[in-house]
Design an enzyme around this catalytic site. Sequence first.
Site, PDB file in Angstrom:
ATOM      1  N   HIS A  52       0.826  -1.216   0.000  1.00 15.89           N
ATOM      2  CA  HIS A  52       0.000   0.000   0.000  1.00 15.89           C
ATOM      3  C   HIS A  52       0.858   1.263   0.000  1.00 15.89           C
ATOM      4  O   HIS A  52       0.423   2.317   0.486  1.00 15.89           O
ATOM      5  CB  HIS A  52      -1.014  -0.026   1.158  1.00 15.89           C
ATOM      6  N   HIS A 102      -1.190   5.534   9.034  1.00 17.56           N
ATOM      7  CA  HIS A 102       0.167   6.079   9.080  1.00 17.56           C
ATOM      8  C   HIS A 102       0.118   7.539   9.510  1.00 17.56           C
ATOM      9  O   HIS A 102       0.406   8.441   8.723  1.00 17.56           O
ATOM     10  CB  HIS A 102       0.837   5.990   7.701  1.00 17.56           C
ATOM     11  N   HIS A 144      10.876  -3.799   3.691  1.00 20.27           N
ATOM     12  CA  HIS A 144      11.413  -2.442   3.618  1.00 20.27           C
ATOM     13  C   HIS A 144      11.722  -1.928   5.010  1.00 20.27           C
ATOM     14  O   HIS A 144      11.148  -2.381   5.992  1.00 20.27           O
ATOM     15  CB  HIS A 144      10.489  -1.470   2.872  1.00 20.27           C
ATOM     16  N   GLU A 164       4.793  -5.185   8.623  1.00 23.57           N
ATOM     17  CA  GLU A 164       3.361  -5.019   8.327  1.00 23.57           C
ATOM     18  C   GLU A 164       2.825  -6.144   7.441  1.00 23.57           C
ATOM     19  O   GLU A 164       1.613  -6.259   7.267  1.00 23.57           O
ATOM     20  CB  GLU A 164       3.072  -3.638   7.730  1.00 23.57           C
TER      21      GLU A 164
HETATM   22 FE   LIG Z   1       2.081   0.719   5.819  1.00 26.00          FE
END
Ligand SMILES: [Fe+3]
Lengths: 139, 139, 288, 288
Positions: free
Chosen positions: C15, C62, C197, C244
């Site tokens: 996302h 976020h 990441h 995540e």
């Molecule tokens: Fe995220």
Amino acid sequence: MTTAVAVAPPSPPIKGSPMSTNETGGRLNVPGTPIFDGQTSRRGLRLNKMLMSFRSAENRERFSADEAAYCAEFQLAPEQTQAVLDRDWTAMIDLGGSIFYVYKLAMMDGRSMQYLGGVFTGMTEEEFLAELRAGGRRG
Amino acid sequence: MTTAVAVAPPSPPIKGSPMSTNETGGRLNVPGTPIFDGQTSRRGLRLNKMLMSFRSAENRERFSADEAAYCAEFQLAPEQTQAVLDRDWTAMIDLGGSIFYVYKLAMMDGRSMQYLGGVFTGMTEEEFLAELRAGGRRG
Amino acid sequence: MAGVAEVIWGLATSHVPSIGAAMDRGKTEDPNWKDLFDGYAPARQWLAQHEPDVAIVVYNDHANGLDLDIVPTFGIGTADHYRVADEGYGPRQVPDVIGDPDLSLHLLESLVDENFDLTVFQELEVDHGLTVPLSVWTPDPGDAWPCPVVPILVNVIQYPQPTAARCYALGQALGRAIRSYGEDVTVGILGTGGMSHQLAGARAGFINPEFDAMWLEKIHTDPAALAALSREELIREAGSEGIELIMWLIMRGAMADEVTKVHSHYFLPASNTAAGIALFDNRAPQPA
Amino acid sequence: MAGVAEVIWGLATSHVPSIGAAMDRGKTEDPNWKDLFDGYAPARQWLAQHEPDVAIVVYNDHANGLDLDIVPTFGIGTADHYRVADEGYGPRQVPDVIGDPDLSLHLLESLVDENFDLTVFQELEVDHGLTVPLSVWTPDPGDAWPCPVVPILVNVIQYPQPTAARCYALGQALGRAIRSYGEDVTVGILGTGGMSHQLAGARAGFINPEFDAMWLEKIHTDPAALAALSREELIREAGSEGIELIMWLIMRGAMADEVTKVHSHYFLPASNTAAGIALFDNRAPQPA
Ligand SMILES: [Fe+3]
Ligand SMILES: [Fe+3]
């Protein structure tokens, strides 16, 4: 070791309840007992937000200066606004008010929880209080 | 049926990391990897609140008009204010900033996540981007 | 006539905000992006032919819809409308998200009865964590997304995140909750985030294609093995933000043990991230 | 030297605001209140001789610290300071509450690892649900409460509340979490709310002394039996607000199977509520 707890079978509906608070709610069915469930909370969200705002003295003053305008600011439904203006406590509960939130308006008016109990049960505050002091109501 | 997933043994610390971001955090120990845990989040709470306020244009303008005053309004610790004023991105992370919050300030400055990555790793943005395009950094 | 709700597909997808930005700014043919969007095409074609009545999107916020003063491990939206958040540069020019409060409340009640301690969101602005996956699925929504959405929120930012095992168990309970919904609706479920990441620290820019390949394979064939990974293993192997990926396990847990892979694709870098997509058909014949 | 944390007592008590108001307004000798406060006296004397290093207070908020836009099933405060909320008539003139963030975060991490999906409160104003129990324990705190406090919040207002069984399980996990804290501290734990009462509807004023007597007995001797009650049974037998008694089960679950009752007392009415107190010593000798 766990033993089964004896609880009474479902009570019959309380006879002659004078008010129209919803008799059942959500997935539960306890006569005479509004259940504050998800759908109720959705219905009452803006009403409850407004009632919670009465925590602050400034908001209480703004409300008192123009109750209808304050209700409009919180985007209450017309029937919610009417219930607030009329101090129709039963309607506020029916329209999604949580008793803990509704009570904040009652406190502003100098009303006690026993007064509200009387309203919900069709009694005077004194009669309601007398029943509590006699051991509470059954049903 | 469940089979064990092969994962590599813990990596040795990355050699020559030029920056001082905390190497370990909380209960976890992954070299070169700040862990945003409960103590970090407590430390950074006011800083992150301020950074989140940059969602609104009005707040961004007020910040830009007087950065130190805006930091004071959010009761930042002196070293947090200094890190913000200096755009010391590594210090912001060390002082409890969450990267998702810190990035909002970077965006205001027209800085990319690749620019920040370069800062954290002692590279230019171009060098950092080249490493990403070559398949990312290992370690 | 009471019906039965059915999960018809599951879509795992990154996302990353820059994927949305590339679409919003017409850069999908840009050489840095073309392979990603070409890789989406087969999934999008299949999805366009398999439109569900409602979608469940498992995502994290976020710093847009939630502040850090209240950090729920798991949340569920029960609203009829979710505004697209302004993340600091104006909201994405995509439709607001329409909710399905009846389904939300059914799922909530079922999951709380199964001992998942959800937090109820009656108001919620949704950020790129939710809207980018909708764009990956539906690049040109016009005035409205294909169907109403139930958002499920997961804390993946602040330690202690829920364990991978807990996420997988939540997904399995979610599958049971969906199947017990007495309405004849089809459901698509999206698990979002990842892949490997790391944004901050000396290891910023970390990407782990070997781990991602393993994850893409096992999310299909052996999700329980992924559910056994610890937080530390996930952060070490997938990066501090790659953890995540646990949200994919909620999607996968809600599906059948055996699913058919429709399509998958892997691309890097999308911003600082390895981007993956995996689409599974849940109506595969079960083994005898 | 690493120590071991130990629950030394558990206190169950109503948290009716009028109990606090009666104390704040010097009405404890008033004939309508005297029996309640006389009933507290033996517990208060014992508690004054058994001061813990830290207290955990299990309570619910009543439209003061939380709004209904976000309703967590279970929450935990991790702050170092909790302000006393202004509930609409000025904050109670009692000390602010000092937190214990280290213990909070230890409990949070342990409980999330045990699959309890807590919501973290980094900022929280505490209302009568938390401060009245502190006053029941310590009528004259002076400038400060006896010790730091970790607040644990429970949704008892909006259906679906956590089940009684889930609350008891949370308490048991909380007990394990406390015992795994590597500090040599003594812990008092308070379970608050109840007893039977209903504030709204045609059944407003409902009180059920027989149920309350059963509850007071079994919270001591057989809490698992109480944990088997359904929401509907609790609301029918204890009233729509009496369901908050489930919070006593969290306190009780954190204690040993066998505890010694120090004192209990039952009184009605406190406002519209049956008020109960029960104090248990957790350092009883275990059966051989
Ligand atoms: Fe995220
Ligand atoms: Fe209460």
